[in-house]
Scaffold this active site. Structure first.
Site, mmCIF file in Angstrom:
data_model
loop_
_atom_site.group_PDB
_atom_site.id
_atom_site.type_symbol
_atom_site.label_atom_id
_atom_site.label_comp_id
_atom_site.label_asym_id
_atom_site.label_seq_id
_atom_site.Cartn_x
_atom_site.Cartn_y
_atom_site.Cartn_z
ATOM 1 N N ASP A 145 -40.409 2.811 -42.941
ATOM 2 C CA ASP A 145 -39.623 1.860 -43.708
ATOM 3 C C ASP A 145 -39.021 0.907 -42.692
ATOM 4 O OD1 ASP A 145 -38.709 0.877 -46.169
ATOM 5 O OD2 ASP A 145 -36.727 1.735 -45.836
ATOM 6 N N SER A 146 -39.056 -0.363 -43.001
ATOM 7 C CA SER A 146 -38.607 -1.326 -42.008
ATOM 8 C C SER A 146 -37.882 -2.488 -42.660
ATOM 9 C CB SER A 146 -39.802 -1.831 -41.196
ATOM 10 O OG SER A 146 -40.806 -2.297 -42.063
ATOM 11 N N ARG A 185 -42.579 -2.005 -35.432
ATOM 12 C CA ARG A 185 -43.494 -0.993 -35.972
ATOM 13 C C ARG A 185 -44.416 -0.463 -34.873
ATOM 14 N NH1 ARG A 185 -43.481 -2.985 -40.598
ATOM 15 N NH2 ARG A 185 -44.741 -4.718 -39.887
#
Ligand code: ITT
Length: 196
Positions: A69-70, A181
């Protein structure tokens, strides 16, 4: 060996595959599991949301499962939009409207106080219950207007001082080298190797 990256985002799968090259590990995604239920991201943090997704995926598939999740944290907005990054300007989610809202909220904030970061929390969950968290951040500054056409999300207004470019001005290869990421994925590689 097979692992599952619990995402519908093809770009994320390609990034992870690239980092596992030569390791004889096949990366499956949610598109390989057509009936997979929608998982609501109800957590208060990126890490909580990542674990919600990865635990569910490991439970349903019996595979070592990863989920990330970002989002964007802006210091002048006390960390917002944070976990609400995708839907900052409401439904339906729109990158354009999200950026418009962000620029409006920062309207009177001077250049040197527009510090921000992209953050990624990546959860790794094994079917036997072992759990790991890998995180990555990339620091930058929010510009007053858009620059560049690559990437997605907030990339056109996220300026990287070291590179003198916005994230949207980087090639895909450059972005995959420095992104939040990519940093989290790279940290997860040795964990994945011990689990499979
Ligand atoms: P999942 O299927 O894995 O949930 P997603 O495409 O919904 O993937 P995220 O939850 O990781 O994406 O991202 C949430 C939001 O954070 C995304 O909509 C963007 O607004 C922002 N964001 C995340 N990573 C970004 C990046 O690399 N560049 C620009 N914006 C980003």
């Amino acid at each position: 060996m097979e692992i599952l990256l619990a995402t519908a985002n093809k770009g994320k799968v390609i990034e992870l595959e690239e980092m596992l090259t030569g390791m004889d590990i096949r990366v499956l995604s949610l598109s390989d599991f057509p009936g997979f239920p929608e998982i609501e991201e109800t957590g208060a943090t990126f890490a909580q949301n990542a674990f919600l997704k990865a635990r569910k995926a490991a439970e349903i598939t019996g595979l070592v499962s990863l989920a990330d999740d970002s989002g964007l944290e802006v210091d002048a907005l006390n960390g917002k939009p944070g976990v609400f990054s995708a839907r900052y300007a409401g439904e339906p989610k729109s990158d354009e409207r999200n950026i418009d809202k962000l620029l409006e909220q920062l309207n009177i904030v001077p250049e040197l106080e527009r510090s921000a970061r992209f953050r990624c929390s990546l959860a790794v969950v094994a079917p036997d219950g072992q759990e790991f968290l890998a995180e990555g951040t990339v620091e930058g500054r929010i510009l007053k207007s858009r620059k560049g056409s690559g990437g997605f999300g907030y990339d056109p207004v996220f300026f990287l001082p070291d590179m003198d470019k916005t994230m949207a001005e980087l090639s895909l290869e450059e972005k995959n080298r420095i992104s939040h990421r990519a940093i989290a994925f790279r940290k997860a590689v040795p964990i994945i190797q011990t689990l499979v």
